[in-house]
Design an enzyme around this catalytic site. Structure first.
Site, PDB file in Angstrom:
ATOM      1  N   HIS A 282      37.114  50.170  35.492  1.00 19.33           N
ATOM      2  CA  HIS A 282      38.559  49.972  35.456  1.00 19.33           C
ATOM      3  C   HIS A 282      39.319  51.286  35.289  1.00 19.33           C
ATOM      4  CE1 HIS A 282      37.462  45.746  35.329  1.00 19.33           C
ATOM      5  NE2 HIS A 282      38.588  45.633  36.010  1.00 19.33           N
TER       6      HIS A 282
ATOM      7  N   GLU B  26      34.725  35.814  42.796  1.00 20.25           N
ATOM      8  CA  GLU B  26      34.078  37.093  42.497  1.00 20.25           C
ATOM      9  C   GLU B  26      32.673  36.917  41.936  1.00 20.25           C
ATOM     10  OE1 GLU B  26      36.640  39.251  39.787  1.00 20.25           O
ATOM     11  OE2 GLU B  26      37.175  37.474  38.662  1.00 20.25           O
TER      12      GLU B  26
ATOM     13  N   ASP C  40      33.768  42.765  41.503  1.00 16.99           N
ATOM     14  CA  ASP C  40      32.765  41.979  40.786  1.00 16.99           C
ATOM     15  C   ASP C  40      31.797  41.303  41.736  1.00 16.99           C
ATOM     16  OD1 ASP C  40      33.175  42.313  37.990  1.00 16.99           O
ATOM     17  OD2 ASP C  40      35.122  41.366  38.255  1.00 16.99           O
TER      18      ASP C  40
ATOM     19  N   CYS D 228      41.328  41.284  46.850  1.00 11.39           N
ATOM     20  CA  CYS D 228      42.051  42.164  45.933  1.00 11.39           C
ATOM     21  C   CYS D 228      41.144  43.198  45.274  1.00 11.39           C
ATOM     22  CB  CYS D 228      42.818  41.362  44.881  1.00 11.39           C
ATOM     23  SG  CYS D 228      41.764  40.363  43.837  1.00 11.39           S
TER      24      CYS D 228
HETATM   25  C1  PEP Z   1      37.570  42.462  41.374  1.00  8.06           C
HETATM   26  O1  PEP Z   1      36.647  42.105  40.651  1.00  8.06           O
HETATM   27  O2  PEP Z   1      37.419  42.844  42.557  1.00  8.06           O
HETATM   28  C2  PEP Z   1      38.955  42.477  40.871  1.00  8.06           C
HETATM   29  C3  PEP Z   1      39.973  42.672  41.667  1.00  8.06           C
HETATM   30  O3  PEP Z   1      39.152  42.341  39.556  1.00  8.06           O
HETATM   31  P1  PEP Z   1      38.764  43.441  38.455  1.00  8.06           P
HETATM   32  O4  PEP Z   1      38.476  44.730  39.189  1.00  8.06           O
HETATM   33  O5  PEP Z   1      39.910  43.557  37.544  1.00  8.06           O
HETATM   34  O6  PEP Z   1      37.551  42.877  37.825  1.00  8.06           O
HETATM   35 MG    MG Z   2      37.009  41.084  38.831  1.00  8.71          MG
END
Ligand code: PEP
Ligand code: MG
Length: 595
Positions: A201, A443, A467, A514
């Site tokens: 993150h 995910e 994920d 996303c």
């Molecule tokens: C993902 O897992 O691709 C996602 C968009 O959520 P995060 O990166 O916050 O886990």
């Molecule tokens: Mg995620």
């Protein structure tokens, strides 16, 4: 002393996780392990080296005593007695004599002599079979690091993890999302870390904020010191320490080229997104903070496709009130106009740990209490968030989305709690959008396999590839040891994404991506070939992606996808997709040509 003379250029290779180039004064953030270089001194400097040691020992003694008092007050003398042992180690005259003799005999710096002698002691303790004595090696190391840091940064500056006034580039072993939130964004222009991976993150935040970042550089502390001038090349994943004049002028040319490209792309900020054959794609932005809204509009994103609300919680250390959340969400909804915002409910867990909720470490945090599991276990707090999202929907187009869905029950339970939240607002006469759209993040592979069932309970699906790659291929997204196995173009991942898009369309709903792969221009042809309806990416990637999409046609991308489905290796899929991308937008793919 020789360590003060100008040092030559050193290049270290890591992984570029946020493109761009930045150059400036470096500083360490956090408790760096100090490993001094072997440097020599003149015999006239022996006395001043001894004085440096005395000063460092005094400072260390004061720090240990202060810590001891603090711990005695909070947890009693049982826990503070360990520091008596630390003080004994610190003041051991046999050891100190040996260190001083080494400086005199070998004409080396006190830092080097201290490190060498203390390391010898810890090494020999580690070989002893008695577990108690072996443990003492940790204490010696602890004391030694304190002294070495006091030698390196007299005045105890290393004690508080802050950056020096002029630092522009943050160097760290690793950065947590909470560390990253705390930096002054006006000052910090680049990140370089020893650990880390592209979808941690922290990397995602750097990407969102358009701050060049390189991770997985492995031990760089012996090559780089606070106060060095460094260059971060986020395209090639390079950290260049003390770049030479010729390196700097080469990079100036790269920056000029990037500025030119940004100027060329700027008019696209006023447009929407269409493929060459006229298919419209929604191109929205992922954000973590309100402050990013400015970038969302300046980069022409079509609203916010993922608002990661957990960062809001991580920033303030107490859970937020319903009013406070409503205010925050409504501000985003208003700013997004008719495109709207997709607010993801809390996705705490994994690498996003809130101290109030995660007192005990989990053995496998990414397979543990995370996302919707946390929310469903705390239904009252979840409803606070749901009511806040609903209330925001009265101020601007708002959708909501559940993260980390692994089974259908979770979607049904979340929807039931949403209905309760709606009833509660109705009872109080508080307005909200009665037909607010709900989405589920896909995910986890189990969610892909039941995507048809999930699709019947929501109005859209959004694929979280960060994920999905990790859970499909069993590769921890934040472990740099296995970063080479983290392959978004793995045929299994590509197939999972295709299955999800098909399930959504079969059930008459739209499907977006996303995760970070949505902005990987090498793979864009695959997503277009699948008929993905929306891509939500870091705001800084929007314009390049809009131009790339405008050059691709659906038919050719569908053929590419067909060919990809016959490949067994990630590298083969990446290659054919990159070839197509290179045919239509080579100027966007070029990474920094230097080096
Ligand atoms: C993902 O897992 O691709 C996602 C968009 O959520 P995060 O990166 O916050 O886990
Ligand atoms: Mg995620």
């Amino acid at each position: 002393m020789s360590h003060q003379s100008p040092r030559s250029e050193v290049r270290l290779q890591g992984i570029g996780v946020s493109p761009g180039i930045s150059y400036g004064l470096a500083d360490y953030f956090g408790p760096a392990l100090v490993e001094p270089e072997q440097l020599s001194i003149e015999s006239s400097e022996i006395e001043s080296e001894k004085t440096r040691l005395n000063v460092a020992i005094t400072a260390t003694r004061e720090q240990i005593t202060a810590l001891q008092e603090e711990i005695e007050q909070s947890s009693g003398s049982e826990h503070s007695s360990i520091f008596d042992a630390h003080l004994l180690i610190l003041e051991d005259s046999t050891v100190l004599d040996e260190i001083l003799r080494k400086v005199e005999n070998e004409l080396c710096t006190i830092d080097w002599a201290y490190h060498e002698v203390m390391s010898q002691y810890t090494e020999s303790l580690r070989k002893i079979s008695d577990a108690y004595l072996r443990e003492r090696a940790v204490d010696i190391e602890d004391v030694a690091q304190r002294v070495l840091k006091n030698l390196a940064w007299p005045g105890g500056d290393w004690l508080k993890p802050t950056l020096s006034e002029n630092a522009a580039i943050v160097l760290a072993h690793d950065l947590t999302p909470s560390d990253t939130i705390g930096f002054d964004r006006e000052k910090v222009k680049g990140f370089a870390t020893e650990a880390g991976s592209p979808t941690s993150h922290t990397a995602i935040m750097a990407h969102s904020l358009n701050i060049p970042a390189v991770v997985a550089l492995h031990a760089f502390k012996s090559s780089c010191q606070p106060g060095d001038m460094v260059l971060v090349d986020g395209y090639k994943g390079l950290l260049i320490i003390n770049p030479s004049e010729s390196t700097l002028s080469e990079y100036e040319a790269v920056i000029e080229r990037e500025d030119q490209l940004a100027a060329d792309l700027k008019p696209l900020a006023e447009e929407e997104t269409f493929t060459a054959d006229g298919r419209q794609i929604t191109l929205s932005a992922n954000i973590e903070f309100l402050e990013e809204l400015e970038l969302v509009s300046s980069q022409g994103a079509e609203g916010v496709g993922l608002y990661r609300t957990e960062f809001f919680y991580l920033k303030d250390s107490t859970l937020q009130s319903e009013d406070h959340q409503t205010e925050n969400y409504a501000a985003i909804a208003k700013a997004c106009g008719s495109y709207g915002v997709i607010i993801r409910t809390l996705d705490l867990g994994g690498d996003k740990l809130h101290p109030d909720l995660f007192e005990e470490p989990q053995p496998n945090p990414f397979l543990g209490w995370r996302g919707i599991r946390v929310s469903l276990d705390r239904p009252e707090d979840f409803k606070v968030q749901l009511r806040a999202i609903l209330r925001a929907s009265a101020h601007g187009k708002t959708r909501l989305m559940y993260p980390f869905i692994s089974n259908l029950d979770e979607v049904l339970q979340a929807n039931a709690l949403l209905e309760e939240a709606k009833d509660e607002l109705r009872a109080k006469g508080i307005p909200f959008d009665e037909s607010i759209e709900r989405g589920a993040m896909i995910e986890i592979p189990s969610a892909v396999m039941i995507a048809d069932h999930i699709a019947r309970e929501v109005e859209f699906l959004s694929i979280g590839t960060n994920d999905l790659v990790q859970y499909t291929t069993a590769v921890d997204r934040i472990n740099d040891r296995v970063a080479n196995l983290y392959r978004p173009a793995h045929p299994a991942v590509v197939e999972m994404i295709r299955l999800t898009v098909e399930a959504a369309h079969r059930n008459g709903i739209w499907c977006g991506i996303c995760g970070e792969v949505g902005s990987d221009l090498n793979l864009t042809p695959l997503w277009i070939g699948m008929g993905v309806d929306e891509l939500s990416v870091g705001p800084a990637q929007v314009l390049k992606l809009r131009r790339a999409i405008s050059r691709l046609s659906s038919d050719e991308c569908e053929l590419l996808l067909e060919e990809a489905s016959r490949k067994g290796r990630a590298s083969e899929i990446l290659e054919i997709s990159r070839d197509l991308a290179g045919k239509y937008y080579p100027e966007l793919l070029s990474s920094s040509p230097v080096g």
